[in-house]
Design a protein around this motif. Structure first.
Motif, PDB file in Angstrom:
ATOM      1  N   ILE A 137       1.586   8.498  -0.591  1.00  0.00           N
ATOM      2  CA  ILE A 137       2.586   8.840   0.229  1.00  0.00           C
ATOM      3  C   ILE A 137       2.994   7.764   1.128  1.00  0.00           C
ATOM      4  CG2 ILE A 137       3.019  10.207   2.340  1.00  0.00           C
ATOM      5  CD1 ILE A 137       1.288  12.408   1.195  1.00  0.00           C
ATOM      6  N   LYS A 138       4.112   7.094   0.982  1.00  0.00           N
ATOM      7  CA  LYS A 138       4.158   5.828   1.890  1.00  0.00           C
ATOM      8  C   LYS A 138       4.552   6.208   3.267  1.00  0.00           C
ATOM      9  CE  LYS A 138       7.470   2.689   0.438  1.00  0.00           C
ATOM     10  NZ  LYS A 138       8.530   1.969  -0.013  1.00  0.00           N
ATOM     11  N   LYS A 145      -2.657  10.303  -2.407  1.00  0.00           N
ATOM     12  CA  LYS A 145      -3.424   9.557  -1.444  1.00  0.00           C
ATOM     13  C   LYS A 145      -2.337   8.915  -0.388  1.00  0.00           C
ATOM     14  CE  LYS A 145      -6.673   8.836  -5.275  1.00  0.00           C
ATOM     15  NZ  LYS A 145      -6.821   7.699  -6.350  1.00  0.00           N
ATOM     16  N   PHE A 146      -3.086   8.369   0.731  1.00  0.00           N
ATOM     17  CA  PHE A 146      -2.300   7.787   1.682  1.00  0.00           C
ATOM     18  C   PHE A 146      -3.218   6.923   2.712  1.00  0.00           C
ATOM     19  CE2 PHE A 146      -2.639  11.679   3.645  1.00  0.00           C
ATOM     20  CZ  PHE A 146      -2.806  11.379   4.988  1.00  0.00           C
ATOM     21  N   TYR A 147      -2.928   6.156   3.450  1.00  0.00           N
ATOM     22  CA  TYR A 147      -3.519   5.643   4.729  1.00  0.00           C
ATOM     23  C   TYR A 147      -2.984   5.888   5.729  1.00  0.00           C
ATOM     24  CZ  TYR A 147      -0.754   1.365   4.735  1.00  0.00           C
ATOM     25  OH  TYR A 147       0.068   0.444   5.034  1.00  0.00           O
ATOM     26  N   SER A 148      -3.898   5.583   6.827  1.00  0.00           N
ATOM     27  CA  SER A 148      -3.128   5.883   8.201  1.00  0.00           C
ATOM     28  C   SER A 148      -3.984   4.645   9.437  1.00  0.00           C
ATOM     29  CB  SER A 148      -3.123   7.238   8.721  1.00  0.00           C
ATOM     30  OG  SER A 148      -2.492   7.112  10.033  1.00  0.00           O
ATOM     31  N   LEU A 149      -3.318   4.566  10.239  1.00  0.00           N
ATOM     32  CA  LEU A 149      -3.997   3.789  11.394  1.00  0.00           C
ATOM     33  C   LEU A 149      -4.230   4.610  12.573  1.00  0.00           C
ATOM     34  CD1 LEU A 149      -2.283   0.224  11.266  1.00  0.00           C
ATOM     35  CD2 LEU A 149      -4.632   0.717  11.288  1.00  0.00           C
ATOM     36  N   SER A 150      -3.590   5.861  12.419  1.00  0.00           N
ATOM     37  CA  SER A 150      -3.697   6.785  13.695  1.00  0.00           C
ATOM     38  C   SER A 150      -4.960   7.367  14.004  1.00  0.00           C
ATOM     39  CB  SER A 150      -2.608   7.979  13.570  1.00  0.00           C
ATOM     40  OG  SER A 150      -2.773   8.634  14.631  1.00  0.00           O
ATOM     41  N   THR A 151      -5.312   7.117  15.424  1.00  0.00           N
ATOM     42  CA  THR A 151      -6.577   7.698  15.882  1.00  0.00           C
ATOM     43  C   THR A 151      -6.329   8.897  16.572  1.00  0.00           C
ATOM     44  OG1 THR A 151      -6.361   6.521  17.854  1.00  0.00           O
ATOM     45  CG2 THR A 151      -7.735   5.425  15.839  1.00  0.00           C
ATOM     46  N   LYS A 152      -5.103   9.496  16.436  1.00  0.00           N
ATOM     47  CA  LYS A 152      -4.781  10.745  17.421  1.00  0.00           C
ATOM     48  C   LYS A 152      -5.397  11.977  16.892  1.00  0.00           C
ATOM     49  CE  LYS A 152      -1.085  11.314  19.626  1.00  0.00           C
ATOM     50  NZ  LYS A 152       0.481  11.533  19.867  1.00  0.00           N
ATOM     51  N   PHE A 183      -6.102  17.095   3.046  1.00  0.00           N
ATOM     52  CA  PHE A 183      -6.548  15.933   2.732  1.00  0.00           C
ATOM     53  C   PHE A 183      -7.814  15.723   3.121  1.00  0.00           C
ATOM     54  CE2 PHE A 183      -2.175  15.406   2.237  1.00  0.00           C
ATOM     55  CZ  PHE A 183      -2.094  14.449   1.020  1.00  0.00           C
ATOM     56  N   ASN A 184      -8.706  14.890   2.651  1.00  0.00           N
ATOM     57  CA  ASN A 184     -10.111  14.724   3.048  1.00  0.00           C
ATOM     58  C   ASN A 184      -9.938  13.031   3.330  1.00  0.00           C
ATOM     59  OD1 ASN A 184     -11.237  16.988   2.673  1.00  0.00           O
ATOM     60  ND2 ASN A 184     -11.236  16.580   0.424  1.00  0.00           N
ATOM     61  N   LEU A 185     -10.758  12.804   4.543  1.00  0.00           N
ATOM     62  CA  LEU A 185     -11.034  11.176   4.962  1.00  0.00           C
ATOM     63  C   LEU A 185     -12.079  10.572   3.797  1.00  0.00           C
ATOM     64  CD1 LEU A 185     -10.456   8.938   6.898  1.00  0.00           C
ATOM     65  CD2 LEU A 185     -12.420   9.851   8.163  1.00  0.00           C
ATOM     66  N   CYS A 186     -11.606   9.593   3.265  1.00  0.00           N
ATOM     67  CA  CYS A 186     -12.387   8.930   2.178  1.00  0.00           C
ATOM     68  C   CYS A 186     -13.278   7.905   2.931  1.00  0.00           C
ATOM     69  CB  CYS A 186     -11.509   8.271   1.148  1.00  0.00           C
ATOM     70  SG  CYS A 186     -10.748   9.318   0.002  1.00  0.00           S
ATOM     71  N   GLU A 187     -12.781   6.927   3.295  1.00  0.00           N
ATOM     72  CA  GLU A 187     -13.655   5.667   3.980  1.00  0.00           C
ATOM     73  C   GLU A 187     -12.665   4.833   4.535  1.00  0.00           C
ATOM     74  OE1 GLU A 187     -14.988   2.500   1.126  1.00  0.00           O
ATOM     75  OE2 GLU A 187     -15.247   4.278   0.001  1.00  0.00           O
ATOM     76  N   PRO A 188     -12.921   4.311   5.675  1.00  0.00           N
ATOM     77  CA  PRO A 188     -12.291   3.365   6.390  1.00  0.00           C
ATOM     78  C   PRO A 188     -12.108   1.906   5.859  1.00  0.00           C
ATOM     79  CG  PRO A 188     -14.115   3.729   7.720  1.00  0.00           C
ATOM     80  CD  PRO A 188     -14.219   4.490   6.680  1.00  0.00           C
ATOM     81  N   LEU A 189     -11.341   1.134   5.881  1.00  0.00           N
ATOM     82  CA  LEU A 189     -11.289  -0.146   5.494  1.00  0.00           C
ATOM     83  C   LEU A 189     -10.685  -0.954   6.773  1.00  0.00           C
ATOM     84  CD1 LEU A 189     -11.694  -2.246   3.274  1.00  0.00           C
ATOM     85  CD2 LEU A 189      -9.424  -1.988   2.505  1.00  0.00           C
ATOM     86  N   THR A 204      -6.410  14.021  -1.536  1.00  0.00           N
ATOM     87  CA  THR A 204      -6.700  15.302  -2.091  1.00  0.00           C
ATOM     88  C   THR A 204      -6.497  15.456  -3.365  1.00  0.00           C
ATOM     89  OG1 THR A 204      -6.062  17.620  -1.595  1.00  0.00           O
ATOM     90  CG2 THR A 204      -4.121  16.158  -1.537  1.00  0.00           C
ATOM     91  N   LEU A 205      -7.158  16.240  -4.133  1.00  0.00           N
ATOM     92  CA  LEU A 205      -6.905  16.398  -5.339  1.00  0.00           C
ATOM     93  C   LEU A 205      -6.022  17.545  -5.610  1.00  0.00           C
ATOM     94  CD1 LEU A 205     -10.897  16.482  -6.640  1.00  0.00           C
ATOM     95  CD2 LEU A 205      -8.696  14.673  -6.642  1.00  0.00           C
TER      96      LEU A 205
END
Length: 168
Positions: free
Chosen positions: A89-90, A124-131, A143-149, A163-164
């Motif tokens: 997801i973009k 899969k996707f990533y986000s910066l949001s902390t809300k 969706f499950n949180l994997c790990e932060p980078l 998510t699978l």
């Protein structure tokens, strides 16, 4: 409420939704800064059938897009699905005041069907949001949180989600 594949006449609506979501800090990829994405980027997504609109009674209330190109940062994450066909997801942007259970249900059903019909094993996707409400939104979508980078150039860590397809 329905999801449609965007056409060129929808690009301005998508840009408006993205700008509105950005202004309300309700943007799921808040690393964007207007004027990103621009008209030409959305037009390319539209031409590749990767840009979608969510509408309610002919009013556009959300937009999202997919890609199959793996962003470089994704190679650093320990994903559950390491070998399967993955959809990325973009972006997801929901207009202010429209983030609700109906959107969750519609998107979840759409993502499940799209992944199944196109043989994707994960999304899969990533986000910066902390809300908090956005984190709940992702969880409710399955969706499950994997790990932060935490890239050096960013103040906050990127949060990666997966998510699978059979979990949707």
């Amino acid at each position: 409420m329905k999801i449609i594949t965007a056409c060129e006449s929808n690009i301005i609506e998508a840009l408006f939704i993205i700008k509105s979501a950005y202004d309300e800090d309700n943007l799921f990829q808040n690393s964007w800064r207007p004027p990103m994405p621009d008209y030409n980027e959305l037009k390319q997504e539209m031409e590749h059938n990767q840009l979608y609109l969510i509408s309610e009674q002919m009013i556009s209330i959300g937009t999202f897009s997919f890609t199959t190109k793996i962003p470089d940062s994704y190679n650093k994450i320990n994903w559950v699905d390491k070998e399967g066909k993955t959809l990325f997801i973009k972006r997801i942007a929901i207009a202010p005041n429209w983030l609700n259970e109906n959107i969750v249900r519609l998107l979840k059903e759409f993502l499940h069907n799209y992944a199944k019909e196109n043989n994707y094993s994960s999304i899969k996707f990533y986000s910066l949001s902390t809300k908090e409400n956005i984190q709940v939104f992702y969880k409710n979508l399955g969706f499950n949180l994997c790990e932060p980078l935490h890239p050096d150039e960013l103040d906050s860590p990127l949060k990666y989600y997966e998510t699978l397809s059979h979990n949707l």
